[in-house]
Design a protein around this motif. Structure first.
Motif, PDB file in Angstrom:
ATOM      1  N   ALA A  53     -61.958  -0.267   0.873  1.00 32.50           N
ATOM      2  CA  ALA A  53     -60.559  -0.486   1.241  1.00 32.50           C
ATOM      3  C   ALA A  53     -60.184  -1.891   0.811  1.00 32.50           C
ATOM      4  O   ALA A  53     -60.845  -2.867   1.186  1.00 32.50           O
ATOM      5  CB  ALA A  53     -60.357  -0.314   2.748  1.00 32.50           C
ATOM      6  N   VAL A  61     -53.774  -1.933   3.792  1.00 31.81           N
ATOM      7  CA  VAL A  61     -54.461  -1.258   2.700  1.00 31.81           C
ATOM      8  C   VAL A  61     -53.514  -1.078   1.518  1.00 31.81           C
ATOM      9  O   VAL A  61     -52.443  -0.475   1.656  1.00 31.81           O
ATOM     10  CB  VAL A  61     -55.010   0.119   3.136  1.00 31.81           C
ATOM     11  CG1 VAL A  61     -55.661   0.846   1.962  1.00 31.81           C
ATOM     12  CG2 VAL A  61     -56.011  -0.028   4.283  1.00 31.81           C
ATOM     13  N   ILE A  64     -57.544   2.223  -2.339  1.00 29.59           N
ATOM     14  CA  ILE A  64     -58.751   2.861  -1.807  1.00 29.59           C
ATOM     15  C   ILE A  64     -59.585   3.297  -3.007  1.00 29.59           C
ATOM     16  O   ILE A  64     -59.103   4.050  -3.854  1.00 29.59           O
ATOM     17  CB  ILE A  64     -58.389   4.090  -0.957  1.00 29.59           C
ATOM     18  CG1 ILE A  64     -57.461   3.694   0.204  1.00 29.59           C
ATOM     19  CG2 ILE A  64     -59.645   4.805  -0.478  1.00 29.59           C
ATOM     20  CD1 ILE A  64     -56.635   4.849   0.745  1.00 29.59           C
TER      21      ILE A  64
END
Length: 139
Positions: A53, A61, A64
């Motif tokens: 992350a 975030v 990913i």
């Protein structure tokens, strides 16, 4: 662990826009943290599931990244089970503007990219990582 990729949304339960605290509740393990390259922001790596992350300055975030043992499933196909050539054909079908580099493919329209370190010398090199990112991540 299977991660269904939802472009511009996230992968599995891990979502773009989550806070670091929210992201850390997605898995039953404490992440390893590190700085990638010269980036001053800390990255979380959930080793057991193969998920990274990446956070922005607000600790949200922004990307990913998935690697083995994860399954990075986009439209029913595991990107991490493809060769570079297969991924190129598949992603071109989803984004005609696919950016092709010697070892990476970036579908900006989807917010999805893949990387294969050996693709420079072998188009049948396996995909090693897949990343889902928000708008502006690569700017």
């Amino acid at each position: 662990m299977k991660f269904d990729i939802n472009p511009r949304i996230g992968a599995g339960d891990l979502r773009l826009g989550m806070t670091r605290g929210e992201a850390r509740t997605c898995f039953h393990e404490k992440p390893e943290t590190f700085h990638r390259g010269q980036d001053p922001k800390e990255t979380d790596f959930f080793v057991g599931v193969g998920a990274f992350a990446y956070y922005d300055d607000a600790e949200v975030v922004e990307a990913i990244e998935l690697a083995a043992p994860a399954q990075a499933v986009l439209q029913g196909r595991d990107l991490l089970k493809m060769t570079f050539a297969e991924a190129k054909a598949f992603l071109t079908g989803l984004d005609a503007g696919l950016a092709v580099e010697v070892d990476a493919l970036t579908a900006c329209r989807l917010g999805v990219a893949v990387w294969a370190s050996l693709a420079k010398d072998d188009p049948d090199a396996p995909i090693e990582t897949a990343i889902v990112f928000r708008d502006g991540y690569y700017d």
